[in-house]
Motif scaffolding. Structure first.
Motif, PDB file in Angstrom:
ATOM      1  N   VAL A  14       0.806  -1.220   0.000  1.00 34.63           N
ATOM      2  CA  VAL A  14       0.000   0.000   0.000  1.00 34.63           C
ATOM      3  C   VAL A  14       0.843   1.277   0.000  1.00 34.63           C
ATOM      4  N   SER A  15       1.986   1.239   0.686  1.00 30.52           N
ATOM      5  CA  SER A  15       2.821   2.446   0.696  1.00 30.52           C
ATOM      6  C   SER A  15       3.223   2.792  -0.741  1.00 30.52           C
ATOM      7  N   ARG A  16       3.592   1.742  -1.508  1.00 35.10           N
ATOM      8  CA  ARG A  16       3.972   1.962  -2.917  1.00 35.10           C
ATOM      9  C   ARG A  16       2.772   2.474  -3.714  1.00 35.10           C
ATOM     10  N   LEU A  17       1.614   1.861  -3.451  1.00 34.01           N
ATOM     11  CA  LEU A  17       0.390   2.256  -4.172  1.00 34.01           C
ATOM     12  C   LEU A  17       0.084   3.747  -3.959  1.00 34.01           C
ATOM     13  N   ILE A  18       0.190   4.178  -2.695  1.00 32.88           N
ATOM     14  CA  ILE A  18      -0.136   5.582  -2.378  1.00 32.88           C
ATOM     15  C   ILE A  18       0.853   6.519  -3.063  1.00 32.88           C
ATOM     16  N   SER A  19       2.132   6.124  -3.113  1.00 29.89           N
ATOM     17  CA  SER A  19       3.069   7.043  -3.778  1.00 29.89           C
ATOM     18  C   SER A  19       2.933   6.965  -5.306  1.00 29.89           C
ATOM     19  N   ASP A  20       2.466   5.828  -5.842  1.00 31.35           N
ATOM     20  CA  ASP A  20       2.264   5.732  -7.301  1.00 31.35           C
ATOM     21  C   ASP A  20       1.037   6.535  -7.761  1.00 31.35           C
ATOM     22  N   VAL A  21      -0.014   6.504  -6.955  1.00 28.90           N
ATOM     23  CA  VAL A  21      -1.267   7.164  -7.361  1.00 28.90           C
ATOM     24  C   VAL A  21      -1.280   8.579  -6.762  1.00 28.90           C
ATOM     25  N   ARG A  22      -0.520   9.453  -7.372  1.00 25.47           N
ATOM     26  CA  ARG A  22      -0.303  10.773  -6.782  1.00 25.47           C
ATOM     27  C   ARG A  22      -1.510  11.699  -6.892  1.00 25.47           C
ATOM     28  N   GLU A  23      -2.397  11.388  -7.836  1.00 24.80           N
ATOM     29  CA  GLU A  23      -3.543  12.283  -8.063  1.00 24.80           C
ATOM     30  C   GLU A  23      -4.655  12.085  -7.016  1.00 24.80           C
ATOM     31  N   VAL A  24      -4.599  10.934  -6.322  1.00 26.42           N
ATOM     32  CA  VAL A  24      -5.695  10.636  -5.389  1.00 26.42           C
ATOM     33  C   VAL A  24      -5.179  10.669  -3.951  1.00 26.42           C
ATOM     34  N   MET A  25      -5.893  11.427  -3.116  1.00 26.18           N
ATOM     35  CA  MET A  25      -5.541  11.493  -1.697  1.00 26.18           C
ATOM     36  C   MET A  25      -6.356  10.423  -0.978  1.00 26.18           C
ATOM     37  N   PHE A  26      -5.731   9.291  -0.689  1.00 31.40           N
ATOM     38  CA  PHE A  26      -6.389   8.247   0.101  1.00 31.40           C
ATOM     39  C   PHE A  26      -5.365   7.743   1.095  1.00 31.40           C
ATOM     40  N   SER A  27      -5.738   6.727   1.872  1.00 30.11           N
ATOM     41  CA  SER A  27      -4.863   6.443   2.994  1.00 30.11           C
ATOM     42  C   SER A  27      -4.716   4.950   3.265  1.00 30.11           C
ATOM     43  N   ALA A  28      -3.667   4.647   4.031  1.00 35.31           N
ATOM     44  CA  ALA A  28      -3.435   3.254   4.404  1.00 35.31           C
ATOM     45  C   ALA A  28      -4.073   2.957   5.758  1.00 35.31           C
ATOM     46  N   GLY A  29      -4.599   3.949   6.397  1.00 35.24           N
ATOM     47  CA  GLY A  29      -5.182   3.758   7.739  1.00 35.24           C
ATOM     48  C   GLY A  29      -5.377   5.121   8.333  1.00 35.24           C
ATOM     49  N   SER A  30      -5.231   5.225   9.649  1.00 40.68           N
ATOM     50  CA  SER A  30      -5.449   6.543  10.240  1.00 40.68           C
ATOM     51  C   SER A  30      -4.251   7.452   9.926  1.00 40.68           C
ATOM     52  N   ALA A  31      -4.518   8.731   9.751  1.00 42.26           N
ATOM     53  CA  ALA A  31      -3.463   9.681   9.368  1.00 42.26           C
ATOM     54  C   ALA A  31      -2.347   9.699  10.409  1.00 42.26           C
ATOM     55  N   CYS A  32      -2.731   9.594  11.691  1.00 43.44           N
ATOM     56  CA  CYS A  32      -1.706   9.719  12.734  1.00 43.44           C
ATOM     57  C   CYS A  32      -0.807   8.496  12.813  1.00 43.44           C
ATOM     58  N   ALA A  33      -1.265   7.309  12.310  1.00 41.03           N
ATOM     59  CA  ALA A  33      -0.437   6.099  12.393  1.00 41.03           C
ATOM     60  C   ALA A  33       0.343   5.871  11.105  1.00 41.03           C
ATOM     61  N   SER A  34       0.038   6.683  10.068  1.00 45.35           N
ATOM     62  CA  SER A  34       0.540   6.337   8.744  1.00 45.35           C
ATOM     63  C   SER A  34       2.035   6.560   8.583  1.00 45.35           C
ATOM     64  N   GLU A  35       2.646   7.314   9.503  1.00 47.49           N
ATOM     65  CA  GLU A  35       4.083   7.548   9.344  1.00 47.49           C
ATOM     66  C   GLU A  35       4.930   6.439   9.973  1.00 47.49           C
ATOM     67  N   SER A  36       4.294   5.598  10.809  1.00 48.36           N
ATOM     68  CA  SER A  36       5.073   4.626  11.572  1.00 48.36           C
ATOM     69  C   SER A  36       5.453   3.390  10.757  1.00 48.36           C
ATOM     70  N   ASN A  37       4.761   3.137   9.635  1.00 44.66           N
ATOM     71  CA  ASN A  37       4.998   1.978   8.788  1.00 44.66           C
ATOM     72  C   ASN A  37       4.730   0.647   9.511  1.00 44.66           C
ATOM     73  N   LYS A  38       4.057   0.711  10.661  1.00 46.88           N
ATOM     74  CA  LYS A  38       3.666  -0.533  11.349  1.00 46.88           C
ATOM     75  C   LYS A  38       2.311  -0.937  10.787  1.00 46.88           C
ATOM     76  N   PRO A  39       1.994  -2.266  10.763  1.00 50.12           N
ATOM     77  CA  PRO A  39       0.639  -2.627  10.323  1.00 50.12           C
ATOM     78  C   PRO A  39      -0.376  -2.023  11.288  1.00 50.12           C
ATOM     79  N   SER A  40      -1.526  -1.633  10.761  1.00 50.13           N
ATOM     80  CA  SER A  40      -2.519  -0.959  11.582  1.00 50.13           C
ATOM     81  C   SER A  40      -2.921  -1.812  12.793  1.00 50.13           C
ATOM     82  N   ARG A  41      -2.927  -1.175  13.966  1.00 51.40           N
ATOM     83  CA  ARG A  41      -3.348  -1.831  15.213  1.00 51.40           C
ATOM     84  C   ARG A  41      -4.816  -2.270  15.110  1.00 51.40           C
ATOM     85  N   ILE A  42      -5.608  -1.484  14.398  1.00 51.10           N
ATOM     86  CA  ILE A  42      -7.040  -1.777  14.282  1.00 51.10           C
ATOM     87  C   ILE A  42      -7.244  -3.013  13.404  1.00 51.10           C
ATOM     88  N   LEU A  43      -6.540  -3.046  12.264  1.00 55.84           N
ATOM     89  CA  LEU A  43      -6.703  -4.177  11.353  1.00 55.84           C
ATOM     90  C   LEU A  43      -6.139  -5.447  11.979  1.00 55.84           C
TER      91      LEU A  43
END
Ligand code: PLP
Length: 361
Positions: free
Chosen positions: A290-319
């Motif tokens: 997903v990190s690669r997907l988000i950087s490849d799809v530059r035109e769309v602002m979407f996310s891998a999880g919560s904004a505050c956890a997205s910098e840690s690169n850890k799998p989401s605690r919720i998922l």
């Protein structure tokens, strides 16, 4: 740019912006007064704050009052740290999918914290066992990562039967679904088309809190600091608009959701599809980075999880809490749509996301 990250934040409604400008006056204007001053300009500003308070209060059940804070995080800290059972070291129970504003605060309280499990659908069982002598139960209404709607009405009744306070993080619910009954409820303006930098805590009548910020004694002594009439007024108008358009909004996001299901074949939806706020489309695809997907799809602002956890690169605690493997969690994206999202935007975004995902193999 296509904005599909409505759980992280929402665009400011033009109506809220318009109202805010009146209270951001520069020299020569009469809107910049301190709402705690007793002269005419101060009283005008104070009146604007009180109109806003009433508009925000209309989002909540009857029988309580609104304390303005700087964010929902601050409101949740006030609720958990400032309540009698929280301060007194009573056991606390929070769901496994709470935002860190609740989880980390609960873990920092003097009492033991029990984590209430969720099932594969990202739902708390309303009959879940509560710890002996529990003093606070805190369960969110709508989850920020997967959008599931928790059985808060039943959990509130259970907490009451145990003599515990029920705290609800309604940040992702406010303005989208009616806010459920609780004792203390936190919301944030920027999640319902209001400005960033303001939240609120709704306090049921009769509940005593100890302030966490001391000073000039504003907000009935509960939250010292000069209020911003512009932020309050923006939040008030945003609340009013959201309340008026709640049904229309639900229809709009349900239409987008149905189309999204058609546009993303081969993806699985994370979390219950029945007990869900339909503006949150969290999906996974096997083997995706997903990190690669988000950087490849530059035109769309979407996310891998919560904004505050997205910098840690850890799998989401919720998922992880709903039983997804690390690989499945890393292959999940959150597509969040809202008031201003069009079908065309969603279709274009799906084309770009699917194309980049397919290129990954
Ligand atoms: N709770 C939930 C469910 C959220 O989604 C957020 C924001 O992401 C917060 C709490 C924190 O809100 P704020 O940004 O106002 O501190």
């Amino acid at each position: 740019m296509i904005y599909l990250d409505y759980q992280a934040t929402t665009p400011l409604a033009p109506e809220a912006r318009e109202e805010m400008l009146r209270w951001l006056d520069g020299p020569g204007g009469s809107g910049f007064g301190n709402p705690h001053s007793i002269h005419r300009m101060g009283r005008r500003a104070e009146a604007a704050v009180e109109v806003a308070r009433e508009r925000v209060a209309a989002l909540f059940p009857a029988g309580g009052s609104v304390v303005f804070t700087g964010s929902a995080t601050e409101a949740l800290n006030l609720a958990l740290r400032g309540s009698e059972p929280g301060r007194g070291g009573k056991p606390v129970a929070v769901s496994a999918i709470e935002h860190s504003a609740v989880l980390d605060t609960a873990l920092d309280l003097p009492g033991d914290t029990t984590i209430l499990p969720v099932d594969r659908d990202a739902l708390v069982d309303p009959q879940v066992a509560l710890p002996e002598g529990v003093g606070i139960v805190s369960v969110m209404q709508v989850n920020n990562e997967v959008g599931t709607i928790q059985p808060v009405a039943e959990l509130y009744e259970r907490a009451k039967a145990h003599g515990a306070l029920f705290v609800c993080d309604a940040v992702q619910a406010a303005g989208k679904v009616p806010i459920a009954e609780a004792d203390l409820i936190a919301i944030s303006a920027h999640k319902f088309y209001g400005p960033k930098g303001i939240g609120a805590l709704w306090v049921r009548d009769g509940i005593e809190l100890t302030p966490q910020i001391t000073g000039g004694g504003q907000e009935g002594g509960l939250r010292s600091g000069t209020l911003s009439p512009a932020l309050c007024a923006g939040m008030g108008v945003a609340a009013q608009l959201a309340l008026q358009a709640m049904e229309e909004h639900a229809t709009h996001v349900a239409k987008l959701w149905d189309r999204a299901l058609e546009l993303f074949p081969g993806w699985a939806v994370n979390g219950s599809t029945d007990h869900r706020y339909k503006g949150n489309f969290n999906i996974r695809r096997e083997g995706l980075d997903v990190s690669r997907l988000i950087s490849d799809v530059r035109e769309v602002m979407f996310s891998a999880g919560s904004a505050c956890a997205s910098e840690s690169n850890k799998p989401s605690r919720i998922l992880s809490a709903i039983g997804l493997t690390t690989e499945q969690a890393r292959g999940s994206v959150r597509v969040g749509f809202g008031r201003y999202t069009t079908l065309d935007e969603l279709e274009r975004a799906a084309e770009l996301i699917n194309c980049a995902a397919t290129q990954q193999g």
